[in-house]
Design an enzyme around this catalytic site. Structure first.
Site, mmCIF file in Angstrom:
data_model
loop_
_atom_site.group_PDB
_atom_site.id
_atom_site.type_symbol
_atom_site.label_atom_id
_atom_site.label_comp_id
_atom_site.label_asym_id
_atom_site.label_seq_id
_atom_site.Cartn_x
_atom_site.Cartn_y
_atom_site.Cartn_z
ATOM 1 C CG ASP A 39 42.420 43.844 54.646
ATOM 2 O OD1 ASP A 39 41.432 43.389 55.253
ATOM 3 O OD2 ASP A 39 43.126 43.165 53.881
ATOM 4 C CB THR A 43 39.161 36.696 54.711
ATOM 5 O OG1 THR A 43 39.634 37.547 53.654
ATOM 6 C CG2 THR A 43 37.697 36.402 54.501
ATOM 7 C CG ASP A 64 33.399 47.245 53.426
ATOM 8 O OD1 ASP A 64 33.749 47.115 52.234
ATOM 9 O OD2 ASP A 64 32.393 46.703 53.904
ATOM 10 C CE LYS A 99 27.411 46.031 50.304
ATOM 11 N NZ LYS A 99 26.831 46.318 51.635
ATOM 12 C CE LYS A 113 36.336 59.400 35.604
ATOM 13 N NZ LYS A 113 35.453 59.934 36.654
ATOM 14 C CE1 TYR A 153 36.913 35.267 44.764
ATOM 15 C CE2 TYR A 153 37.093 33.389 43.267
ATOM 16 C CZ TYR A 153 37.685 34.412 43.988
ATOM 17 O OH TYR A 153 39.055 34.587 43.926
ATOM 18 C CB THR A 183 48.681 31.692 44.331
ATOM 19 O OG1 THR A 183 48.605 31.946 42.921
ATOM 20 C CG2 THR A 183 50.019 32.189 44.860
HETATM 21 P P1 NAD Z 1 42.796 36.704 51.537
HETATM 22 O O1 NAD Z 1 41.470 36.361 52.088
HETATM 23 O O2 NAD Z 1 44.011 36.270 52.297
HETATM 24 O O3 NAD Z 1 42.923 38.258 51.285
HETATM 25 C C1 NAD Z 1 41.851 39.075 50.922
HETATM 26 C C2 NAD Z 1 41.904 40.332 51.752
HETATM 27 O O4 NAD Z 1 40.861 41.225 51.361
HETATM 28 C C3 NAD Z 1 41.701 40.064 53.257
HETATM 29 O O5 NAD Z 1 42.731 40.672 54.009
HETATM 30 C C4 NAD Z 1 40.338 40.673 53.560
HETATM 31 O O6 NAD Z 1 40.214 41.104 54.893
HETATM 32 C C5 NAD Z 1 40.287 41.796 52.538
HETATM 33 N N1 NAD Z 1 38.923 42.242 52.207
HETATM 34 C C6 NAD Z 1 37.882 41.482 51.805
HETATM 35 N N2 NAD Z 1 36.802 42.260 51.588
HETATM 36 C C7 NAD Z 1 37.181 43.545 51.824
HETATM 37 C C8 NAD Z 1 36.523 44.796 51.769
HETATM 38 N N3 NAD Z 1 35.234 44.894 51.410
HETATM 39 N N4 NAD Z 1 37.221 45.920 52.069
HETATM 40 C C9 NAD Z 1 38.523 45.835 52.427
HETATM 41 N N5 NAD Z 1 39.196 44.679 52.517
HETATM 42 C C10 NAD Z 1 38.536 43.537 52.223
HETATM 43 O O7 NAD Z 1 42.847 36.092 50.049
HETATM 44 P P2 NAD Z 1 44.026 36.105 48.972
HETATM 45 O O8 NAD Z 1 44.275 34.700 48.589
HETATM 46 O O9 NAD Z 1 45.142 36.950 49.422
HETATM 47 O O10 NAD Z 1 43.302 36.796 47.732
HETATM 48 C C11 NAD Z 1 43.584 38.132 47.350
HETATM 49 C C12 NAD Z 1 42.937 38.432 46.016
HETATM 50 O O11 NAD Z 1 43.447 37.559 45.014
HETATM 51 C C13 NAD Z 1 41.422 38.247 46.018
HETATM 52 O O12 NAD Z 1 40.833 39.287 45.256
HETATM 53 C C14 NAD Z 1 41.225 36.915 45.334
HETATM 54 O O13 NAD Z 1 39.982 36.851 44.673
HETATM 55 C C15 NAD Z 1 42.379 36.896 44.354
HETATM 56 N N6 NAD Z 1 42.762 35.516 43.988
HETATM 57 C C16 NAD Z 1 43.517 34.747 44.848
HETATM 58 C C17 NAD Z 1 43.850 33.453 44.476
HETATM 59 C C18 NAD Z 1 44.733 32.576 45.328
HETATM 60 O O14 NAD Z 1 45.046 31.444 44.931
HETATM 61 N N7 NAD Z 1 45.217 33.014 46.474
HETATM 62 C C19 NAD Z 1 43.400 32.926 43.245
HETATM 63 C C20 NAD Z 1 42.617 33.735 42.439
HETATM 64 C C21 NAD Z 1 42.317 35.029 42.795
#
Ligand code: NAD
Ligand code: UDP
Length: 318
Positions: A39, A43, A64, A99, A113, A153, A183
């Site tokens: 991570d 965020t 990243d 990205k 892979k 997004y 969620t």
């Molecule tokens: P969140 O923001 O709490 O978690 C996302 C995490 O990804 C964060 O810890 C952030 O620091 C990390 N991150 C972002 N870009 C990064 C990068 N380039 N490299 C490494 N780490 C990176 O959000 P979440 O709600 O836990 O969402 C997690 C996943 O689930 C996401 O892919 C989101 O699109 C998907 N999602 C969540 C929901 C929901 O309701 N929570 C709904 C649909 C999809």
């Protein structure tokens, strides 16, 4: 370094310090996996994983994933959860969001892979955009505005799904795609702008609940433990097409605000603000596929899940 000399599976969780990634990590550890969390904390927060400090089965790497990922370890599963996820976050971070959906998914597929690992993509109900079919089934292709503010997004996730299927069909990587619907639960950021923490935070502080638009738009809210259970079942399955995971209990945002007023007993009033551009008017998962393929359906009752979430936020009020 984790190696297969020990029989416990090794999972990589990108976005592992986020809301869902940290809950997934807890579940994997409880199922006997070793976990590498990756991570960049854009965020997410170390507070979500601080309870894992000193756990020999867990390692955290700050990185990243839109840049090349090097790991010396053996890997059995890659769970790609990294991405800004709340509308406020991805509107503030449009390029990193594009990205991580595109380059980050490419890199994590490449990792799977190279390691001969299974791959699971955290996709989203946003792939359906502002849907013209209701409830949404996985065979609906969606109604997305590619150049609107949410497009960064939605289109990143649609590209992520496309490249995941290409790695499956062309490189024979064992891939899965979960389309996650709204969620909620502990470890969401109180101020991430999503409606559940927004209304609970406002109710607890005695501020007005900010309804965007007239509140007639609908959402269907799933408690986090139910979602994680569906994802765990999908990871173990042999199913490669997308699967919706969410709670079909649909309500308007006005009804949701009224529920929060009732459960918290707040004196907060309702205040209307402008509706964001391209805000979906309805959203409800059809979970027929998850029921048939994964024998999954949500179990946590709305009031119960909301109370647990309120308890969590209560202890973190600023
Ligand atoms: P969140 O923001 O709490 O978690 C996302 C995490 O990804 C964060 O810890 C952030 O620091 C990390 N991150 C972002 N870009 C990064 C990068 N380039 N490299 C490494 N780490 C990176 O959000 P979440 O709600 O836990 O969402 C997690 C996943 O689930 C996401 O892919 C989101 O699109 C998907 N999602 C969540 C929901 C929901 O309701 N929570 C709904 C649909 C999809
Ligand atoms: N919303 C709202 N007030 C807020 C935050 C969100 O009325 O303070 C609305 C938002 O416009 C959307 C719904 O609640 O219709 C869910 O928003 P959220 O940001 O949780 O996620 P989305 O489902 O839009 O991705």
């Amino acid at each position: 370094m984790f190696t297969r000399s020990d029989s416990r599976p090794i999972s990589v969780v990108t976005g592992g310090a986020g809301f869902l990634g940290s809950h997934l990590t807890d579940r994997l550890l409880s199922e006997g996996h070793r976990v590498i969390g990756v991570d960049n904390l854009i965020t997410g927060s170390c507070a979500n994983i601080e309870h894992l400090a000193g756990n020999d089965c867990y390692r955290f790497i700050k990185h990243d994933v839109s840049n090349y990922i090097f790991l010396p370890d053996d890997v059995d599963f890659v769970f790609h959860f990294a991405s800004p996820a709340s509308p406020i976050d991805y509107l503030e971070l449009p390029i990193p969001t594009l990205k991580v959906g595109a380059l980050g998914t490419h890199n994590t597929l490449g990792l799977a892979k190279a390691k001969g690992a299974r791959f699971l993509l955290a996709s989203t109900s946003e792939c359906y955009g502002d849907p013209l079919v209701h409830p949404q089934r996985e065979d609906y292709w969606g109604n997305v505005n590619p150049i609107g503010p949410r497009g960064v997004y939605d289109e990143a996730k649609r590209f992520a799904e496309a490249i995941t299927m290409a790695y499956h069909r062309f490189h024979h990587v064992d891939t899965k795609i979960v389309r996650i619907f709204n969620t909620y639960g502990p470890r969401m950021r109180l101020r991430d702008g999503r409606v559940v923490p927004a209304f609970i935070g406002q109710a607890l502080r005695g501020e007005s609940l900010t309804i965007f638009g007239d509140g007639s738009q609908t959402r269907s809210f799933c408690y986090v433990s139910d979602l994680i259970d569906g994802i765990f079942r999908l990871a173990k399955s042999d199913f490669h097409e997308p699967v919706n995971i969410g709670n079909p209990r649909e309500m308007t945002i006005l009804q949701f605000a009224q529920q929060i007023q009732k459960i918290t007993g707040t004196k907060s009033q309702i205040e209307h603000r402008p509706l964001p551009v391209d805000d979906p008017k309805v959203r409800q998962p059809d979970i027929g596929r998850a029921k048939a393929v994964l024998h999954w359906e949500p179990k946590v009752d709305f009031d119960d899940g909301i109370r647990r979430t309120i308890d969590y936020f209560q202890s973190r009020l600023d």
